[in-house]
Design an enzyme around this catalytic site. Structure first.
Site, PDB file in Angstrom:
ATOM      1  N   CYS A 114      -0.495   4.054   2.428  1.00  0.00           N
ATOM      2  CA  CYS A 114      -0.120   3.715   3.680  1.00  0.00           C
ATOM      3  C   CYS A 114       1.234   4.200   3.892  1.00  0.00           C
ATOM      4  O   CYS A 114       1.807   4.636   5.077  1.00  0.00           O
ATOM      5  CB  CYS A 114      -0.492   2.624   4.041  1.00  0.00           C
ATOM      6  SG  CYS A 114      -2.187   1.856   3.363  1.00  0.00           S
ATOM      7  N   ASP A 115       2.138   3.523   3.262  1.00  0.00           N
ATOM      8  CA  ASP A 115       3.423   3.506   3.647  1.00  0.00           C
ATOM      9  C   ASP A 115       4.640   4.485   2.957  1.00  0.00           C
ATOM     10  O   ASP A 115       5.707   4.534   3.051  1.00  0.00           O
ATOM     11  CB  ASP A 115       4.078   1.915   3.501  1.00  0.00           C
ATOM     12  CG  ASP A 115       3.148   1.104   4.418  1.00  0.00           C
ATOM     13  OD1 ASP A 115       2.648   1.547   5.478  1.00  0.00           O
ATOM     14  OD2 ASP A 115       3.118  -0.234   3.784  1.00  0.00           O
ATOM     15  N   CYS A 138       0.921  -1.170   0.065  1.00  0.00           N
ATOM     16  CA  CYS A 138      -0.014   0.030   0.149  1.00  0.00           C
ATOM     17  C   CYS A 138       0.965   1.435  -0.007  1.00  0.00           C
ATOM     18  O   CYS A 138       1.454   1.626   1.032  1.00  0.00           O
ATOM     19  CB  CYS A 138      -0.832  -0.040   1.060  1.00  0.00           C
ATOM     20  SG  CYS A 138      -2.074   1.449   1.248  1.00  0.00           S
TER      21      CYS A 138
END
Ligand code: NAP
Length: 325
Positions: A139-140, A136
Site C-alpha cells: 500500500c505505502d 503494508c
C-alpha cells in the site's frame, strides 16, 4: 428484541469486504442486514492514501470507505450500529446476538470482521502512523521511492515486504530481534542475495522519532549487548504478525495456526450458509481489492444458498412466532 423474521443474509462488519458483499447481496434482492459496531469503512479509513484500488489513482482511505458505504446504502441497505456478541449456527437458520440483547436470524451469515496488524507498542508508533509508520508495503511502499526504510520482523511477511521495498527504496534495513530469520529458506536466500537489504540482527526498535516531515529516526537496541543507537530512516514498516478478529467465528470452524479461517473457494466455512471474507480469511495477501472480491464471491454464493434453502423449505422465510431452530 427478538424478531421471528428470518432475513436472507446478515453481514457482520462494514469494511470493504462487508460493504462489497452488501452491494452484491442487495442487487441479488437478498433481504440483507449489515451490522457494524463502529464507523463503516474498516481499517482502510486509517490509510492516508490509497493508490492501488483500481479506478482510483489516488484517494484517501476515508474517502474510499465513504464511497463504498454510499454505494451500499444506495440500495436501501438496512444497517445496524451495534456490537455483535455471538453467531449461533442452526440447521434452519443462524442467530446473531448483539450487545444490546437483540437477536436476529438469517439463512446466511457473512463474517467480515477483519483484523489488525500487531503493534510494536513503542513511543512514536501510533503518532507517526501514516507519517512514515506503515503496516503494508504494497500500500505505502511507493511513497518511499528512493528513501531509506527499516522493516521490523523476521517472518515471511517481513521478508516478502522487505524484498518488495528493496525494489523501490534506496536502502532497506531489516531489524530482527534474533540472529536467525523465521522466514522460509527461499525468502531468506533472496534477502541475503539482495545488495539493497542490510540485516540488523539481534535488534529491536525501541522508539520511532519524528522530524519536521514525519519519521526521521528509530531508536535501536541490541538484544544481546543492550547497546543502543539511533538510525536515520524515512519509514518504518512493521510486520510482526496479524491479529484476526475471530472471536465471533463459531466453534468447529476450521482455522489455521494463525487464527485465520479456512474456507472453500466460495468463502464458505464448514457450516453451510456461514461465510468468512476479507482479512479474517486465510489467503495469499491482505488487500482492499481482495476483500472486495471476497465480498462479491460470498454474496453470490449466499444468494444461491438462500434460494436453494427457500425452495427446499417451500419458499417461506417466516417461521411461526416462538418456533425453535
Ligand atoms: P510470523 O511468522 O508470526 O512472524 C512474526 C515475526 O515478527 C517473527 O520473526 C517474530 O520474531 C517477530 N516479532 C513478533 N513480535 C515481535 C516484537 N514484539 N518485536 C519484534 N519482533 C517481533 O508472522 P508473519 O510473517 O506475518 O507470517 C504469518 C503467517 O503467514 C506465517 O505462517 C507465514 O508463513 C505466513 N505467510 C506466508 C507467506 C508466503 O508464504 N508467501 C507470506 C506472508 C506470510 P521471532 O521469530 O523471534 O518470533
Amino acid at each position: 428484541m427478538v424478531t421471528d423474521t428470518i432475513h436472507d443474509l446478515i453481514i457482520i462488519g462494514g469494511g470493504p469486504g462487508g460493504l462489497s458483499a452488501a452491494i452484491y447481496a442487495m442487487r441479488a434482492a437478498l433481504k440483507t442486514v449489515l451490522i457494524e459496531k463502529g464507523v463503516p469503512g474498516g481499517q482502510v479509513t486509517m490509510s492516508d492514501e490509497v493508490e492501488n484500488y483500481p479506478g482510483f489513482i489516488h484517494i484517501s482511505g476515508a474517502e474510499l470507505s465513504m464511497k463504498f458505504s454510499e454505494h451500499a446504502q444506495s440500495y436501501d441497505l438496512e444497517m445496524i450500529s451495534q456490537e455483535v456478541t455471538a453467531v449461533d449456527p442452526g440447521l434452519n437458520y443462524h442467530t446473531v446476538r448483539m450487545a444490546n440483547g437483540d437477536m436476529i436470524k438469517a439463512h446466511a451469515v457473512i463474517l467480515a470482521t477483519g483484523g489488525n496488524p500487531k503493534k510494536l507498542n513503542v513511543p512514536g508508533e501510533q503518532d507517526l502512523y501514516g507519517k512514515g509508520v506503515s503496516y503494508c508495503a504494497t500500500c505505502d511502499g511507493f511513497f518511499f521511492r528512493g528513501k531509506t526504510v527499516v522493516v521490523v520482523g523476521g517472518g515471511d511477511s517481513a521478508a516478502e515486504e522487505a524484498l518488495y521495498l528493496a525494489k523501490l527504496c534506496k536502502k532497506v534495513y531489516i531489524a530482527h530481534r534474533r540472529d536467525e530469520l523465521r522466514a522460509s529458506k527461499i525468502l531468506q536466500q533472496r534477502i541475503f542475495d539482495d545488495c539493497n537489504i542490510e540485516m540488523l540482527w539481534n535488534t529491536v526498535v525501541t522508539q520511532i522519532k519524528a522530524g519536521s516531515d514525519g519519521v526521521e529516526k528509530v531508536g535501536l537496541k541490541d538484544t544481546v549487548t543492550a547497546a543502543t543507537r539511533d538510525l536515520d530512516v524515512d519509514g518504518v514498516f512493521i510486520f510482526i504478525g496479524f491479529n484476526p478478529n475471530n472471536e465471533l467465528v463459531p466453534a468447529g470452524t476450521r482455522m489455521n495456526a494463525d487464527g485465520l479461517v479456512v474456507t472453500d473457494e466460495k468463502c464458505e466455512t464448514r457450516t453451510p450458509g456461514i461465510y468468512v471474507i476479507g482479512d479474517l480469511r486465510e489467503k495469499y495477501a491482505r488487500q482492499i481489492v481482495l476483500s472486495a472480491a471476497d465480498g462479491c464471491t460470498a454474496a453470490l454464493a449466499a444468494a444461491h444458498f438462500v434460494e436453494e434453502k427457500k425452495s427446499v423449505q417451500g419458499d417461506t422465510c417466516e417461521l411461526p412466532p416462538g418456533s425453535d431452530q
